[in-house]
Design an enzyme around this catalytic site. Structure first.
Site, mmCIF file in Angstrom:
data_model
loop_
_atom_site.group_PDB
_atom_site.id
_atom_site.type_symbol
_atom_site.label_atom_id
_atom_site.label_comp_id
_atom_site.label_asym_id
_atom_site.label_seq_id
_atom_site.Cartn_x
_atom_site.Cartn_y
_atom_site.Cartn_z
ATOM 1 C CG ASP A 228 -1.923 1.168 1.201
ATOM 2 O OD1 ASP A 228 -1.653 1.941 0.474
ATOM 3 O OD2 ASP A 228 -2.948 1.117 1.924
ATOM 4 C CG HIS A 229 3.191 4.020 -3.205
ATOM 5 N ND1 HIS A 229 4.140 4.654 -2.675
ATOM 6 C CD2 HIS A 229 3.446 3.771 -4.306
ATOM 7 C CE1 HIS A 229 5.029 4.822 -3.410
ATOM 8 N NE2 HIS A 229 4.858 3.991 -4.447
ATOM 9 N NE ARG A 230 -4.188 3.860 1.337
ATOM 10 C CZ ARG A 230 -5.248 3.198 1.879
ATOM 11 N NH1 ARG A 230 -6.278 4.165 1.837
ATOM 12 N NH2 ARG A 230 -5.332 2.155 1.861
#
Length: 452
Positions: free
Chosen positions: A422-424
């Site tokens: 998850d790039h967050r």
């Protein structure tokens, strides 16, 4: 004088709001014992048999196989011996009063039994079942009791979750106009879905052309309903793809050393340790170095990210293929287990998955997933994250390939490792560092001793 008691679908735990009937285990008119399983149901987590806390004669069954019932809906009515005042709470002999969360009351695997309380002043259920129930047995009839109509809705609209409100808002559905199918009129996601389908049907019906009298392809298609586990997986994957901005990186690794370690361990005393437990041990070591990946994103009711939850414990899920579809059992507190203990627990969960006996606790609470898709003979994959987790390690097949080893070209056992995240929760540098550490441990498993 026999008294007819109603047994409703109990709380199955883990936030589950309903279950689908798979098959009935009793017939109307059959005499059952206290705590005897009466129906097998499938939830979004597992398939379980539900025991009835009353002993007596089954006078009615509610629902048919394939029908989904919400928690609190009637399952069966049972004519029990004894006075109306002697119930489970007063120590009556007709019922145990025990309904474990989704399991048999004598099993004990899911914790201490819970008492089923009858609300003061609640009316006894009528002996004659409604139209949706199977006809009552002609034994031990009880006098019918008038049931008051539910009060008109007032105040806030009863909705099970913010996701239901969001779905209604996206499709222009007025929740106040819906009649909920859940307990006490609770509006479920299925109620919104039915309203959307009805609206679409009304809009398209006038323009739909008449079906031809003879179609040559009518026998070439099969419609398979999404039910139970398959539907739960579909909803979870769709939500993951809709909400999580995922990215994937991958690297090839020489797994020859890891295979040699596995063979050495297999030749020694003790339980068998396969590749999967060794990979699980590598994952726990990598997460200790990169704890920000053992996490999940917290969102508000509208789906807007508000915070990142970093887990202290590693609850490691691993994908397992079964006849019912793909499931992800969870090894809880994997970071505390030895490699032998990891092997034993993963073997237990795999066998339970294949036999269909996984409990809801075995399938929930994961914080990171290990996906060994190499068992299907494929090299790589870009999987969908197991919502709400933030990362997943994928392992492809191990195959003999030309590889530069020690400065010379040689044939080595090579695998492709992929890492979806998850790039967050992190940037590419963190993800790359995690994957590089995993690859180094696969190529030089002795390096793990530095981190254990």
């Amino acid at each position: 004088m026999p008294v007819v008691r109603e047994f409703t679908l109990p709380d199955l735990g883990e936030g589950l709001t309903g279950a689908e009937i798979i098959r009935w285990l009793v017939e109307v008119g059959e005499v059952i014992a206290v705590d005897q399983p009466v129906v097998e149901v499938e939830t979004a987590k597992a398939s379980v048999e539900v025991p009835c806390p009353y002993g007596g004669v089954v006078t009615a069954r509610f629902g048919e196989p394939g029908e989904e019932l919400p928690v609190g809906a009637p399952l069966v009515t049972v004519a029990v011996a004894g006075s109306e005042g002697s119930g489970p709470e007063e120590g009556g002999s007709e019922g145990s009063g025990n309904v474990l969360v989704g399991y048999g009351t004598a099993d004990g695997r899911s914790g201490a039994p819970r008492r089923r309380r009858v609300r003061p002043g609640a009316a006894a259920p009528a002996a004659a079942p409604p139209a949706s129930a199977v006809s009552a047995a002609p034994v031990m009839p009880a006098a019918p009791v008038a049931v008051a109509a539910p009060p008109a809705r007032s105040g806030p609209v009863p909705v099970i979750s913010p996701l239901v409100r969001r779905a209604a808002r996206e499709h222009g559905i007025d929740l106040a106009a819906l009649t909920g199918s859940g307990p006490d009129g609770l509006i479920l996601r299925a109620d919104v879905a039915r309203a959307v389908a009805a609206a679409v049907s009304r809009e398209t019906a006038p323009a739909a052309p008449a079906a031809p009298a003879d179609r040559s392809d009518q026998g070439d298609a099969e419609v398979v309903p999404l039910r139970g586990l398959r539907r739960a997986v579909a909803e979870k994957l769709a939500r993951s793809r809709r909400e999580i901005p995922d990215a994937t990186c991958w690297v090839d690794a020489d797994a020859t050393g890891l295979l040699e370690l596995k063979d050495r361990l297999a030749s020694g005393a003790g339980p068998r340790i396969g590749l999967l437990p060794l990979l699980a041990r590598i994952c726990t070591a990598a997460l200790a170095r990169h704890p920000e990946l053992n996490a999940g994103v917290i969102t508000d009711p509208d789906g807007t990210p508000t915070a990142i939850r970093r887990h202290r414990a590693v609850h490691l899920g691993f994908a397992a293929q079964t006849e019912r579809g793909l499931v992800v059992p969870v090894v809880h507190d994997a970071h505390r287990l030895t490699t032998e203990q990891l092997a034993a627990e993963m073997a237990r969960l795999t066998e339970a998955a294949r036999s269909g006996t996984l409990t809801p606790a075995d399938l929930t609470g994961g914080t990171f997933t290990l996906n060994n898709y190499g068992v299907f003979g494929v090299d790589g994959s870009t999987p969908i994250l197991n919502h709400p987790e933030a990362a997943m390690l994928g392992v492809g097949r191990i195959a003999a390939k030309p590889w530069v080893h020690g400065g010379e070209l040689a044939v080595r056992q090579v695998t492709q490792l992929s890492f979806t995240f998850d790039h967050r929760v992190c940037d590419g540098g963190t993800a790359g560092g995690f994957l590089r550490f995993v690859a180094d441990c696969v190529e030089h498993p002795g390096e793990l001793l530095r981190h254990l």
